[in-house]
Design an enzyme around this catalytic site. Structure first.
Site, mmCIF file in Angstrom:
data_model
loop_
_atom_site.group_PDB
_atom_site.id
_atom_site.type_symbol
_atom_site.label_atom_id
_atom_site.label_comp_id
_atom_site.label_asym_id
_atom_site.label_seq_id
_atom_site.Cartn_x
_atom_site.Cartn_y
_atom_site.Cartn_z
ATOM 1 N N LYS A 1 -31.561 22.547 28.670
ATOM 2 C CA LYS A 1 -32.567 21.570 28.274
ATOM 3 C C LYS A 1 -33.735 21.601 29.266
ATOM 4 C CE LYS A 1 -29.167 18.333 26.335
ATOM 5 N NZ LYS A 1 -29.590 18.314 24.936
ATOM 6 N N ARG B 1 -20.072 19.383 19.064
ATOM 7 C CA ARG B 1 -19.295 19.730 17.869
ATOM 8 C C ARG B 1 -18.104 20.618 18.214
ATOM 9 N NH1 ARG B 1 -24.542 22.395 15.315
ATOM 10 N NH2 ARG B 1 -25.316 20.577 16.440
#
Length: 475
Positions: free
Chosen positions: A224, A298
């Site tokens: 990020k 996920r």
């Protein structure tokens, strides 16, 4: 009395208003007289906002909440959000005495009798759960790492008389939890799968709550940027909500088997970090080609729901996670996104959200159109979509569901709480009230029964209908 009447006459909520009394020693505030159909009748968000901005200063303060009985639960949880526990301000440790806030409820409307002791205990358990979740989410990773989170789980387990099951570090790899292990293996504090199990006599169904517990998310090697990484201590919001809700649910007499599954990892960077192009074997037996290490939630949840299905034998699996930044775009800052294989449970989530103040709105559930986004030439699937403009929040949820199978006969519910898990720089404890309300009919507590849509009749055609012609029982 004259002063009181004068104060009331100044209030004209648009959306809210307040008036100070007695040199600001007290404040009277009014909530909106009407809310839209996708808001909570309790106006819970305005309750929190009013308390934060209007509560007079002082060490010992009192709040009198005037509401109907049906709004008491949502109002209590909203009040709790206004008083976060975590702080590292140096002045806080030097205070000669702790601040106290006393909350009193004055019930109006049809069912306006005195508040029972059991109701007060339910409100206490719920608000403690909200503040516990918010404290964990507010705590930075240099304090709330996977070791510390496990201690929080063990502390709740000890209080409830439950010994947690913990699978950790290399044992995860050995036992096939390639999602959790792959995400957390580069961190100083190793990843873990932890489970708290409540198994009462006479249970008629098995429920699993699976929480994403990424204690910090750098994005991994798909790192990020400097503006998007701050705040990633909140990526454990799903697991924090599960812990706070599990504690409250068990204390309030949960009648069914309930498993709280915590998928804990720090998505860090190091020599052993997962690389894009790596392929991991997950607990479901399916292989995943990694094309984005920042789509890590996920992966850990896929292992968690697979474990809930294969090892715990759950009839109902609910996963809750700060999963996608796109959730805030899809359903906004205040409404969590729900994706489920059941129209009844979709409607139930929305109704429970309005009852408890943790608002929810559905995403598109259409695996036959969306799951092809994960097509891989070399593995069963990739972990991130090919087209980020094609329902990314829905697709992310479908990735999780694929690891129990789209034809699985049980109920699967996915809640993406990325945006509502915080308001500004403070955690909200979002999800605790929602889980308690959604599954309240499995509780012995009458207040949770009152706010829960489960077990009562739910309209599967119009999410806001209170009366309808087509009814189905959920439980």
């Amino acid at each position: 009395m004259q002063l009181w009447q004068a104060a009331l006459s100044t209030l004209n909520p648009s959306p809210t208003d307040s008036c100070p009394l007695y040199l600001n020693y007290a404040t009277v505030a009014a909530l909106p007289s009407r809310v839209s159909r996708h808001n909570s009748p309790s106006a819970a968000h305005f309750v929190t906002r009013l308390v934060r901005t209007c509560l007079p200063p002082g060490t010992h303060r009192c709040i009198l909440m005037v509401c109907e009985r049906s709004d008491a639960f949502a109002s209590a949880c909203a009040l709790a959000r206004a008083f976060p526990l975590f702080t590292q301000r140096s002045g806080a440790s030097r205070r000669p005495e702790k601040k106290t806030v006393t909350v009193e409820f004055f019930l109006v409307g049809q069912d306006n009798g005195p508040v029972e002791v059991s109701t007060l205990q339910c409100l206490t358990s719920a608000t403690e759960g909200v503040r516990l979740a918010a404290r964990i989410v507010d705590t930075p990773c240099n304090e709330m790492n996977t070791d510390t989170f496990l201690e929080e789980i063990k502390k709740v387990g000890k209080e409830l008389g439950i010994v947690p099951t913990v699978i950790r570090d290399e044992e995860l790899k050995t036992r096939g939890f390639g999602g959790i292990y792959g995400v957390g293996k580069a961190a100083l504090h190793p990843p873990a799968l932890a489970v708290l199990s409540h198994t009462p006599d006479g249970a008629t169904q098995t429920i699993a709550w699976v929480g994403k517990g990424i204690v910090y998310d750098t994005g991994g090697l798909s790192m990020k940027g400097k503006t998007t990484m701050p705040g990633m201590k909140r990526d454990c919001g799903g697991a924090a909500a599960v812990l706070g809700a599990f504690r409250a649910a068990v204390k309030q007499g949960f009648r069914d088997t309930l498993h709280a599954v915590f998928c804990l990892a720090e998505n860090s960077v190091g020599p052993s970090a997962t690389r894009p192009d790596d392929i991991h074997l997950l607990y479901s037996g399916k292989t995943v080609e990694i094309n984005n290490t920042d789509a890590e939630g996920r992966l850990v949840l896929a292992d968690g729901v697979s474990y809930a299905c294969k090892d715990l034998g759950a009839d109902i699996i609910l996963d809750i996670a700060t999963l996608t930044g796109a959730q805030g775009i899809a359903t906004g800052k205040y409404h969590a996104a729900v994706l489920t294989n059941s129209a009844e449970w979709e409607a139930a989530c929305m109704k429970a959200g309005r009852q408890c103040g943790d608002l929810v709105h559905p995403l598109v559930y259409c695996p036959e159109l969306h799951f092809s986004e994960f097509t891989s030439a070399v593995a069963d699937m990739k972990n991130s979509v090919a087209d980020r403009d094609n329902g990314p929040s829905s697709c992310a949820g479908l990735f999780i569901a694929s690891h129990i199978g789209f034809d699985w006969p049980g109920v699967w519910v996915h809640l993406d709480i990325a945006a509502p898990v915080h308001a500004g720089e403070r955690a909200t404890g979002f999800g605790v009230a929602l889980l308690l309300a959604l599954f309240g009919r499995a509780s012995e507590d009458p207040l949770l029964n009152l706010v829960s849509p489960l077990g009562c009749e739910v309209d599967v055609q119009e999410e806001d209908a209170e009366r309808d012609s087509k009814k189905r029982r959920l439980v």
